[in-house]
Design a protein around this motif. Structure first.
Motif, PDB file in Angstrom:
ATOM      1  N   LEU A 181       0.713  -1.218  -0.114  1.00  0.00           N
ATOM      2  CA  LEU A 181      -0.062  -0.017   0.134  1.00  0.00           C
ATOM      3  C   LEU A 181       0.885   1.298   0.026  1.00  0.00           C
ATOM      4  O   LEU A 181       0.489   2.117  -0.839  1.00  0.00           O
ATOM      5  CB  LEU A 181      -1.060  -0.096   1.142  1.00  0.00           C
ATOM      6  N   ALA A 182       2.019   1.392   0.881  1.00  0.00           N
ATOM      7  CA  ALA A 182       2.769   2.588   0.726  1.00  0.00           C
ATOM      8  C   ALA A 182       3.805   2.253  -0.480  1.00  0.00           C
ATOM      9  O   ALA A 182       3.787   3.817  -0.956  1.00  0.00           O
ATOM     10  CB  ALA A 182       3.892   2.188   1.912  1.00  0.00           C
ATOM     11  N   ALA A 183       3.780   1.321  -1.073  1.00  0.00           N
ATOM     12  CA  ALA A 183       4.550   1.161  -2.426  1.00  0.00           C
ATOM     13  C   ALA A 183       3.632   2.044  -3.461  1.00  0.00           C
ATOM     14  O   ALA A 183       4.058   2.538  -4.355  1.00  0.00           O
ATOM     15  CB  ALA A 183       5.038  -0.045  -2.717  1.00  0.00           C
ATOM     16  N   SER A 184       2.397   1.764  -3.282  1.00  0.00           N
ATOM     17  CA  SER A 184       1.349   2.105  -4.322  1.00  0.00           C
ATOM     18  C   SER A 184       1.500   3.723  -4.383  1.00  0.00           C
ATOM     19  O   SER A 184       1.226   4.571  -5.249  1.00  0.00           O
ATOM     20  CB  SER A 184       0.208   1.633  -4.185  1.00  0.00           C
ATOM     21  N   LEU A 185       1.854   4.223  -3.225  1.00  0.00           N
ATOM     22  CA  LEU A 185       1.547   5.730  -3.057  1.00  0.00           C
ATOM     23  C   LEU A 185       2.895   6.536  -3.934  1.00  0.00           C
ATOM     24  O   LEU A 185       2.727   7.796  -4.229  1.00  0.00           O
ATOM     25  CB  LEU A 185       1.845   6.250  -1.616  1.00  0.00           C
ATOM     26  N   VAL A 186       3.793   5.652  -4.179  1.00  0.00           N
ATOM     27  CA  VAL A 186       5.081   6.154  -5.002  1.00  0.00           C
ATOM     28  C   VAL A 186       4.563   5.882  -6.642  1.00  0.00           C
ATOM     29  O   VAL A 186       4.713   6.848  -7.248  1.00  0.00           O
ATOM     30  CB  VAL A 186       6.379   5.816  -4.440  1.00  0.00           C
ATOM     31  N   VAL A 187       4.196   4.825  -6.580  1.00  0.00           N
ATOM     32  CA  VAL A 187       4.380   4.393  -7.944  1.00  0.00           C
ATOM     33  C   VAL A 187       2.996   4.658  -8.895  1.00  0.00           C
ATOM     34  O   VAL A 187       3.204   5.119 -10.037  1.00  0.00           O
ATOM     35  CB  VAL A 187       4.534   2.908  -8.075  1.00  0.00           C
ATOM     36  N   VAL A 188       1.843   4.577  -8.088  1.00  0.00           N
ATOM     37  CA  VAL A 188       0.829   4.848  -9.074  1.00  0.00           C
ATOM     38  C   VAL A 188       0.539   6.504  -9.413  1.00  0.00           C
ATOM     39  O   VAL A 188       0.298   6.574 -10.637  1.00  0.00           O
ATOM     40  CB  VAL A 188      -0.516   4.594  -8.083  1.00  0.00           C
ATOM     41  N   PRO A 189       1.006   7.519  -8.588  1.00  0.00           N
ATOM     42  CA  PRO A 189       1.122   8.794  -9.200  1.00  0.00           C
ATOM     43  C   PRO A 189       1.941   8.949 -10.344  1.00  0.00           C
ATOM     44  O   PRO A 189       1.540   9.617 -11.399  1.00  0.00           O
ATOM     45  CB  PRO A 189       1.538   9.721  -8.049  1.00  0.00           C
ATOM     46  N   VAL A 190       3.120   8.256 -10.238  1.00  0.00           N
ATOM     47  CA  VAL A 190       3.973   8.412 -11.284  1.00  0.00           C
ATOM     48  C   VAL A 190       3.288   7.794 -12.612  1.00  0.00           C
ATOM     49  O   VAL A 190       3.493   8.279 -13.661  1.00  0.00           O
ATOM     50  CB  VAL A 190       5.231   7.839 -11.122  1.00  0.00           C
ATOM     51  N   GLY A 191       2.697   6.575 -12.381  1.00  0.00           N
ATOM     52  CA  GLY A 191       2.274   5.813 -13.537  1.00  0.00           C
ATOM     53  C   GLY A 191       1.027   6.692 -14.139  1.00  0.00           C
ATOM     54  O   GLY A 191       0.873   6.833 -15.317  1.00  0.00           O
ATOM     55  N   VAL A 192       0.125   7.262 -13.426  1.00  0.00           N
ATOM     56  CA  VAL A 192      -0.814   8.248 -13.904  1.00  0.00           C
ATOM     57  C   VAL A 192      -0.242   9.381 -14.542  1.00  0.00           C
ATOM     58  O   VAL A 192      -0.993   9.697 -15.688  1.00  0.00           O
ATOM     59  CB  VAL A 192      -1.841   8.555 -12.714  1.00  0.00           C
ATOM     60  N   ALA A 193       0.695  10.109 -14.187  1.00  0.00           N
ATOM     61  CA  ALA A 193       1.283  11.043 -14.654  1.00  0.00           C
ATOM     62  C   ALA A 193       1.732  10.811 -16.106  1.00  0.00           C
ATOM     63  O   ALA A 193       1.595  11.511 -17.007  1.00  0.00           O
ATOM     64  CB  ALA A 193       2.381  11.727 -13.813  1.00  0.00           C
ATOM     65  N   HIS A 194       2.347   9.742 -16.154  1.00  0.00           N
ATOM     66  CA  HIS A 194       3.163   9.421 -17.415  1.00  0.00           C
ATOM     67  C   HIS A 194       1.955   8.590 -18.730  1.00  0.00           C
ATOM     68  O   HIS A 194       2.033   8.966 -19.585  1.00  0.00           O
ATOM     69  CB  HIS A 194       3.848   7.875 -17.124  1.00  0.00           C
ATOM     70  N   ALA A 195       0.993   7.829 -18.090  1.00  0.00           N
ATOM     71  CA  ALA A 195       0.036   7.158 -19.091  1.00  0.00           C
ATOM     72  C   ALA A 195      -1.362   7.817 -18.862  1.00  0.00           C
ATOM     73  O   ALA A 195      -1.907   7.808 -19.871  1.00  0.00           O
ATOM     74  CB  ALA A 195      -0.047   5.832 -18.544  1.00  0.00           C
ATOM     75  N   GLY A 196      -1.855   8.426 -17.843  1.00  0.00           N
ATOM     76  CA  GLY A 196      -3.073   9.249 -17.929  1.00  0.00           C
ATOM     77  C   GLY A 196      -4.089   8.228 -17.999  1.00  0.00           C
ATOM     78  O   GLY A 196      -4.326   7.149 -17.514  1.00  0.00           O
ATOM     79  N   MET A 197      -5.142   8.646 -18.960  1.00  0.00           N
ATOM     80  CA  MET A 197      -6.247   7.938 -19.069  1.00  0.00           C
ATOM     81  C   MET A 197      -6.296   6.477 -19.806  1.00  0.00           C
ATOM     82  O   MET A 197      -7.068   5.527 -19.573  1.00  0.00           O
ATOM     83  CB  MET A 197      -7.458   8.653 -19.883  1.00  0.00           C
ATOM     84  N   ALA A 198      -5.154   6.403 -20.309  1.00  0.00           N
ATOM     85  CA  ALA A 198      -4.799   5.119 -20.993  1.00  0.00           C
ATOM     86  C   ALA A 198      -4.833   3.952 -20.143  1.00  0.00           C
ATOM     87  O   ALA A 198      -5.168   2.659 -20.295  1.00  0.00           O
ATOM     88  CB  ALA A 198      -3.464   4.949 -21.762  1.00  0.00           C
ATOM     89  N   LEU A 199      -4.512   4.228 -18.473  1.00  0.00           N
ATOM     90  CA  LEU A 199      -4.380   2.981 -17.712  1.00  0.00           C
ATOM     91  C   LEU A 199      -5.919   2.619 -17.586  1.00  0.00           C
ATOM     92  O   LEU A 199      -6.159   1.611 -17.010  1.00  0.00           O
ATOM     93  CB  LEU A 199      -4.044   3.708 -16.405  1.00  0.00           C
ATOM     94  N   LEU A 200      -7.092   3.236 -17.811  1.00  0.00           N
ATOM     95  CA  LEU A 200      -8.296   3.106 -17.560  1.00  0.00           C
ATOM     96  C   LEU A 200      -8.891   2.042 -18.653  1.00  0.00           C
ATOM     97  O   LEU A 200     -10.319   2.013 -18.402  1.00  0.00           O
ATOM     98  CB  LEU A 200      -9.234   4.179 -17.202  1.00  0.00           C
ATOM     99  N   GLU A 201      -8.408   2.130 -19.547  1.00  0.00           N
ATOM    100  CA  GLU A 201      -8.937   1.070 -20.892  1.00  0.00           C
ATOM    101  C   GLU A 201      -9.212  -0.191 -20.359  1.00  0.00           C
ATOM    102  O   GLU A 201      -8.095  -0.966 -19.627  1.00  0.00           O
ATOM    103  CB  GLU A 201      -7.883   1.063 -21.878  1.00  0.00           C
ATOM    104  N   PRO A 202     -10.254  -0.772 -20.472  1.00  0.00           N
ATOM    105  CA  PRO A 202     -10.610  -2.181 -19.740  1.00  0.00           C
ATOM    106  C   PRO A 202      -9.553  -3.242 -20.433  1.00  0.00           C
ATOM    107  O   PRO A 202      -9.190  -3.945 -19.303  1.00  0.00           O
ATOM    108  CB  PRO A 202     -12.000  -2.496 -20.523  1.00  0.00           C
ATOM    109  N   ARG A 203      -9.043  -3.297 -21.478  1.00  0.00           N
ATOM    110  CA  ARG A 203      -8.000  -4.508 -21.681  1.00  0.00           C
ATOM    111  C   ARG A 203      -6.592  -4.134 -21.042  1.00  0.00           C
ATOM    112  O   ARG A 203      -5.970  -5.050 -20.654  1.00  0.00           O
ATOM    113  CB  ARG A 203      -7.760  -4.496 -23.232  1.00  0.00           C
TER     114      ARG A 203
END
Length: 284
Positions: A181-203
């Motif tokens: 959970l603590a790891a996700s606090l670092v990685v998820v914001p970086v991933g969202v900033a990089h990939a944006g809405m592409a992360l929410l595509e169902p596939r």
């Protein structure tokens, strides 16, 4: 009788299954890189892994002191940065080589905690493995940024071990689930900033969930089972096979072919890791 005869092999098979599952999951994850990048893939892996393990272990059932909370936070942050840097490394250098470089982190921790002459042999093996990966050794040139990312992941792995020991008295499910959970606090914001809405595509979400299960949830569960039944010496030696297993699966699934010197470098890393584990346990 058949069950009792093969029972001692089950924890060994669990470790080998863990290493294999991790290699397959990470190899599959690389197919997401063109869609969401290494950062987005790492975010999905860590984020979904945290959700799965939180649901499985429900860590809020256990009490944790403030000191324990700080230890878990540090452990988790190191874990998160390690995952992020490792995925960024395998974006530009072969998977097996990245694992071999990353293994220098736990090797350094083991070597710094000992002063026995035999340890210099394992240090020499690890250094030889790194040198064989450099262009000066005559092997293929590696992407400099990828190597630096792998070295950064190695440093984070070392910190992860140090901080993890401070939370070692807690239940494994408690510390691992909160750590992710603590790891996700670092990685998820970086991933969202990089990939944006592409992360929410169902596939993409479905593929990310598969990566999380195969490369995190299954390996962690198998390792926890094996650690309860195997001496740490045996467990450490089996885990040492990870760079070679990763290189083999990368060859089969990603067609990442390595040269003779690169295979020799991976062999040096495996030898250094297994040797240091064996002699460390015997000395204790």
């Amino acid at each position: 009788m058949q069950t009792s005869r093969f029972a001692p092999l089950l924890p060994v098979l669990a470790v080998l299954g863990s290493v294999t599952s991790l290699a397959i999951g990470t190899s599959y994850a690389k197919h997401l890189f063109p869609l969401i990048g290494a950062q987005g893939t790492s975010a999905l892996r860590v984020g979904f892994s945290a959700l799965f393990l939180l649901a499985l272990w429900r860590p809020w059932r256990w009490h944790a002191s403030r000191t324990d909370g700080i230890a878990i936070l540090r452990y988790g942050l190191a874990l998160g940065v390690m995952n992020l840097l490792f995925y960024m490394a395998i974006d530009t250098i072969p998977f097996g080589i990245a694992v071999a470089i990353e293994f220098t982190g736990p090797l350094a921790v083991a070597m710094l905690s000992s002063r026995r002459p035999i340890d210099f042999v394992w240090v020499g093996c690890a250094v030889a493995g790194l040198l064989l990966l450099l262009p000066v050794a005559g092997g293929p040139a590696l992407d400099t940024a990828g190597v630096l990312y792998a070295l950064g992941a190695a440093a984070c792995w070392a910190l992860y071990i140090v901080f993890g020991k401070r939370a070692g008295h807690l239940h494994a499910g408690h510390s691992v689930s909160l750590g992710l959970l603590a790891a996700s606090l670092v990685v998820v914001p970086v991933g969202v900033a990089h990939a944006g809405m592409a992360l929410l595509e169902p596939r993409v979400l479905l593929a990310g969930a598969v990566v999380a299960v195969v490369s995190s949830a299954i390996p962690i569960s198998l390792e926890m089972m094996a650690l309860k039944r195997l001496p740490r010496e045996t467990f450490g030696i089996l885990i040492s096979m990870e760079p070679a297993v990763a290189a083999l699966w990368a060859l089969l699934l990603l067609h990442e072919r390595l040269g003779g010197l690169q295979w020799l470098a991976i062999g040096c890393t495996v030898l250094a890791s297994a040797g240091s584990t064996l002699t460390a346990r015997r000395s204790r």
